[in-house]
Scaffold this motif. Structure first.
Motif, PDB file in Angstrom:
ATOM      1  N   GLY A  43       0.356  -1.072  -0.187  1.00  0.00           N
ATOM      2  CA  GLY A  43       0.314   0.330  -0.260  1.00  0.00           C
ATOM      3  C   GLY A  43       0.981   1.075   0.151  1.00  0.00           C
ATOM      4  O   GLY A  43       0.002   2.592  -0.027  1.00  0.00           O
ATOM      5  N   VAL A  44       1.995   1.057  -0.586  1.00  0.00           N
ATOM      6  CA  VAL A  44       3.187   2.495  -0.421  1.00  0.00           C
ATOM      7  C   VAL A  44       2.685   3.266  -0.932  1.00  0.00           C
ATOM      8  O   VAL A  44       3.244   2.313  -2.165  1.00  0.00           O
ATOM      9  N   LYS A  45       3.181   4.091  -1.613  1.00  0.00           N
ATOM     10  CA  LYS A  45       2.594   4.947  -2.625  1.00  0.00           C
ATOM     11  C   LYS A  45       3.762   6.065  -3.129  1.00  0.00           C
ATOM     12  O   LYS A  45       4.772   6.204  -4.555  1.00  0.00           O
ATOM     13  N   GLU A  46       4.460   6.173  -1.958  1.00  0.00           N
ATOM     14  CA  GLU A  46       5.710   6.663  -2.077  1.00  0.00           C
ATOM     15  C   GLU A  46       6.766   5.948  -0.605  1.00  0.00           C
ATOM     16  O   GLU A  46       6.710   6.991   0.525  1.00  0.00           O
ATOM     17  N   GLY A  47       7.728   5.478  -1.436  1.00  0.00           N
ATOM     18  CA  GLY A  47       8.950   4.958   0.027  1.00  0.00           C
ATOM     19  C   GLY A  47      10.175   4.554  -1.120  1.00  0.00           C
ATOM     20  O   GLY A  47      10.749   4.864  -2.122  1.00  0.00           O
ATOM     21  N   MET A  62       5.736  12.274   6.407  1.00  0.00           N
ATOM     22  CA  MET A  62       7.144  11.549   5.641  1.00  0.00           C
ATOM     23  C   MET A  62       6.786  12.565   4.788  1.00  0.00           C
ATOM     24  O   MET A  62       5.537  13.243   4.085  1.00  0.00           O
ATOM     25  N   LYS A  63       8.111  13.241   4.009  1.00  0.00           N
ATOM     26  CA  LYS A  63       7.852  13.908   2.727  1.00  0.00           C
ATOM     27  C   LYS A  63       8.508  13.434   2.115  1.00  0.00           C
ATOM     28  O   LYS A  63       9.833  12.002   2.424  1.00  0.00           O
ATOM     29  N   SER A  64       8.520  13.464   0.487  1.00  0.00           N
ATOM     30  CA  SER A  64       9.275  12.320  -0.588  1.00  0.00           C
ATOM     31  C   SER A  64       9.667  13.189  -2.132  1.00  0.00           C
ATOM     32  O   SER A  64       8.852  14.589  -1.809  1.00  0.00           O
ATOM     33  N   TYR A  65      10.581  13.314  -2.489  1.00  0.00           N
ATOM     34  CA  TYR A  65      11.004  13.892  -3.929  1.00  0.00           C
ATOM     35  C   TYR A  65      11.848  13.030  -5.027  1.00  0.00           C
ATOM     36  O   TYR A  65      11.979  11.952  -4.146  1.00  0.00           O
ATOM     37  N   VAL A  68      17.936  17.516  -2.802  1.00  0.00           N
ATOM     38  CA  VAL A  68      18.530  17.202  -1.247  1.00  0.00           C
ATOM     39  C   VAL A  68      17.470  19.157  -0.482  1.00  0.00           C
ATOM     40  O   VAL A  68      16.538  18.957  -0.076  1.00  0.00           O
ATOM     41  N   GLN A  69      18.366  19.727  -1.749  1.00  0.00           N
ATOM     42  CA  GLN A  69      17.620  21.018  -1.214  1.00  0.00           C
ATOM     43  C   GLN A  69      16.184  21.282  -1.208  1.00  0.00           C
ATOM     44  O   GLN A  69      15.492  21.791   0.108  1.00  0.00           O
ATOM     45  N   LYS A  70      15.823  20.876  -2.283  1.00  0.00           N
ATOM     46  CA  LYS A  70      14.530  21.269  -2.917  1.00  0.00           C
ATOM     47  C   LYS A  70      13.484  20.588  -2.345  1.00  0.00           C
ATOM     48  O   LYS A  70      12.042  20.693  -2.267  1.00  0.00           O
ATOM     49  N   SER A  71      14.001  19.328  -1.956  1.00  0.00           N
ATOM     50  CA  SER A  71      13.186  18.492  -0.874  1.00  0.00           C
ATOM     51  C   SER A  71      12.045  18.541   0.301  1.00  0.00           C
ATOM     52  O   SER A  71      11.609  18.484   0.825  1.00  0.00           O
ATOM     53  N   GLY A  72      13.451  19.613   0.751  1.00  0.00           N
ATOM     54  CA  GLY A  72      12.763  20.266   1.932  1.00  0.00           C
ATOM     55  C   GLY A  72      12.550  19.219   3.354  1.00  0.00           C
ATOM     56  O   GLY A  72      12.294  18.758   4.952  1.00  0.00           O
ATOM     57  N   ARG A  81      21.280   9.875 -24.624  1.00  0.00           N
ATOM     58  CA  ARG A  81      20.248  10.633 -24.054  1.00  0.00           C
ATOM     59  C   ARG A  81      20.272   9.319 -22.914  1.00  0.00           C
ATOM     60  O   ARG A  81      19.301   8.295 -22.922  1.00  0.00           O
ATOM     61  N   LYS A  82      20.585  10.014 -21.487  1.00  0.00           N
ATOM     62  CA  LYS A  82      20.726   8.329 -20.601  1.00  0.00           C
ATOM     63  C   LYS A  82      20.149   9.369 -19.303  1.00  0.00           C
ATOM     64  O   LYS A  82      20.179  10.677 -19.315  1.00  0.00           O
ATOM     65  N   ARG A  83      19.674   9.042 -18.333  1.00  0.00           N
ATOM     66  CA  ARG A  83      19.244   9.377 -16.515  1.00  0.00           C
ATOM     67  C   ARG A  83      19.402   8.952 -15.788  1.00  0.00           C
ATOM     68  O   ARG A  83      19.048   7.598 -15.562  1.00  0.00           O
ATOM     69  N   VAL A  84      19.281   9.799 -14.892  1.00  0.00           N
ATOM     70  CA  VAL A  84      19.652   9.155 -13.829  1.00  0.00           C
ATOM     71  C   VAL A  84      18.525   9.273 -12.524  1.00  0.00           C
ATOM     72  O   VAL A  84      17.921  10.769 -12.467  1.00  0.00           O
ATOM     73  N   LEU A  85      17.581   8.986 -11.537  1.00  0.00           N
ATOM     74  CA  LEU A  85      16.736   9.299 -10.683  1.00  0.00           C
ATOM     75  C   LEU A  85      17.629   9.680  -8.948  1.00  0.00           C
ATOM     76  O   LEU A  85      18.190   8.801  -8.833  1.00  0.00           O
ATOM     77  N   ILE A  86      16.244  10.302  -8.720  1.00  0.00           N
ATOM     78  CA  ILE A  86      17.233  11.167  -6.828  1.00  0.00           C
ATOM     79  C   ILE A  86      15.845  10.819  -6.569  1.00  0.00           C
ATOM     80  O   ILE A  86      15.011  11.061  -7.011  1.00  0.00           O
ATOM     81  N   LYS A  87      15.784  10.127  -5.494  1.00  0.00           N
ATOM     82  CA  LYS A  87      14.274   9.520  -4.748  1.00  0.00           C
ATOM     83  C   LYS A  87      14.159   9.884  -3.020  1.00  0.00           C
ATOM     84  O   LYS A  87      15.453   9.408  -3.296  1.00  0.00           O
ATOM     85  N   ILE A  88      14.342  10.699  -2.884  1.00  0.00           N
ATOM     86  CA  ILE A  88      14.556  10.815  -1.641  1.00  0.00           C
ATOM     87  C   ILE A  88      13.691  11.279  -0.506  1.00  0.00           C
ATOM     88  O   ILE A  88      12.412  11.463  -1.323  1.00  0.00           O
ATOM     89  N   ILE A  89      13.646  10.219   0.811  1.00  0.00           N
ATOM     90  CA  ILE A  89      12.256   9.834   1.707  1.00  0.00           C
ATOM     91  C   ILE A  89      12.498  10.640   2.872  1.00  0.00           C
ATOM     92  O   ILE A  89      14.099  10.355   3.613  1.00  0.00           O
ATOM     93  N   GLY A  90      12.044  11.253   3.904  1.00  0.00           N
ATOM     94  CA  GLY A  90      12.038  11.597   5.121  1.00  0.00           C
ATOM     95  C   GLY A  90      11.536  13.047   5.703  1.00  0.00           C
ATOM     96  O   GLY A  90      10.243  12.844   5.094  1.00  0.00           O
ATOM     97  N   GLU A  91      12.175  13.303   6.384  1.00  0.00           N
ATOM     98  CA  GLU A  91      11.381  14.929   6.775  1.00  0.00           C
ATOM     99  C   GLU A  91      11.905  15.952   7.564  1.00  0.00           C
ATOM    100  O   GLU A  91      13.159  15.702   7.899  1.00  0.00           O
TER     101      GLU A  91
END
Lengths: 139, 139, 139
Positions: free
Chosen positions: A33-37, B1-4, B29-33, B129-139
């Protein structure tokens, strides 16, 4: 924050094998059920790897050839670890070269993957029951 | 929890290249807050790596020499994967040796790094063209 | 969401060493109060690895033999990085082969490990003070 845990079991018929486990991980993500993680996938054994790459039969053979050339299974006596009575010294090294675990992003409830990313379980000392841990956290 | 989530795109001019992407990750990281959390960085392609090490030109050449000695690009026919018509069999193996992804800690809103840690995108099959994913979770 | 951060310091007596740091990580998990989450463990230096495998003396020698055969420390002049005046070019490459970091699951307040999983700090350029970061997030 939600969390979810699942074990998936394998028993390969040969010593080494490469199994696409993406469907099992996708299913776990859905059940969580996790949407973002984040989703961690790792073997709970130290002679196997979880890695992400292509599901192409030629490549799986190339990986196996590369690893066996770099860290041959025989002679067994080559590895001090095998003085314990085991014969899997090579498997402990192959697993380090291929890596232990994968951490994947979950976005909108799905594995956030490029078009060719597939999750594999790489077995280097099989023919017995072994398991993979899927741990998911997020919201 | 925030995610970006953010994608960063690259197109290298040579087949192999090593690019310091720390500024892009710091900016994300800065934009994610997010003040306390984890930051996953991975290529969305299977012939590239994201890794952490020194931004020193000699070392980047050492990496390239090491990988090309261990897994030479040629002869193309050496890799079964290339029977598919591709010529990047070596790149799929080089990426496994260097690893797929990096997980970094975020503390006080910043990448929690030692003095020399820098995040690199390592391209092993570029010129597209190729891409990198940045995924941030936290508070 | 809870988060926890701790640094653990090492100073090995030899250039290369392999140290079981599972007790320190377990202690950090307990102090964090996190019951369900993820635990990141990484060196804050770029000539060391954190990895998970067996605590068996023969295996630790096998790892060291394998790495030294693949990426010999000498001749120093073999590595362009050593033109900077350093002598640790090999250590930057060995660390990539063994990997940088480990991400482990926390379940019911404990490291969610199989029976033989142990966390190691692998030092490839020691004889000085260096540290490992433990970062925990969860609930």
């Amino acid at each position: 924050m939600k969390s979810y845990r699942e074990e998936v079991w394998f028993e390969t018929q040969s010593r080494r094998d490469y199994i696409n486990i993406t469907p099992q991980v996708q299913s776990a993500v859905q059940k969580s059920g996790v949407k973002e993680g984040l989703c961690l996938v790792n073997p709970m054994h130290i002679t196997a790897s979880v890695y992400i790459n292509d599901d192409e039969q030629g490549l799986l053979k190339d990986y196996d050839d590369f690893l066996e050339r770099l860290v041959p299974h025989e002679p067994i006596s080559k590895y001090r670890h095998n003085n314990t009575g085991e014969d899997n010294g090579d498997a402990h090294i192959k697993r380090q070269v291929m890596g232990r675990e994968v951490v994947a992003a979950i976005t909108n409830g799905k594995l956030d993957f490029g078009p060719w990313e597939q999750i594999f379980y790489a077995e280097f000392d099989g023919r017995r029951r072994k398991r993979v841990l899927i741990k998911i956290i997020g919201e």
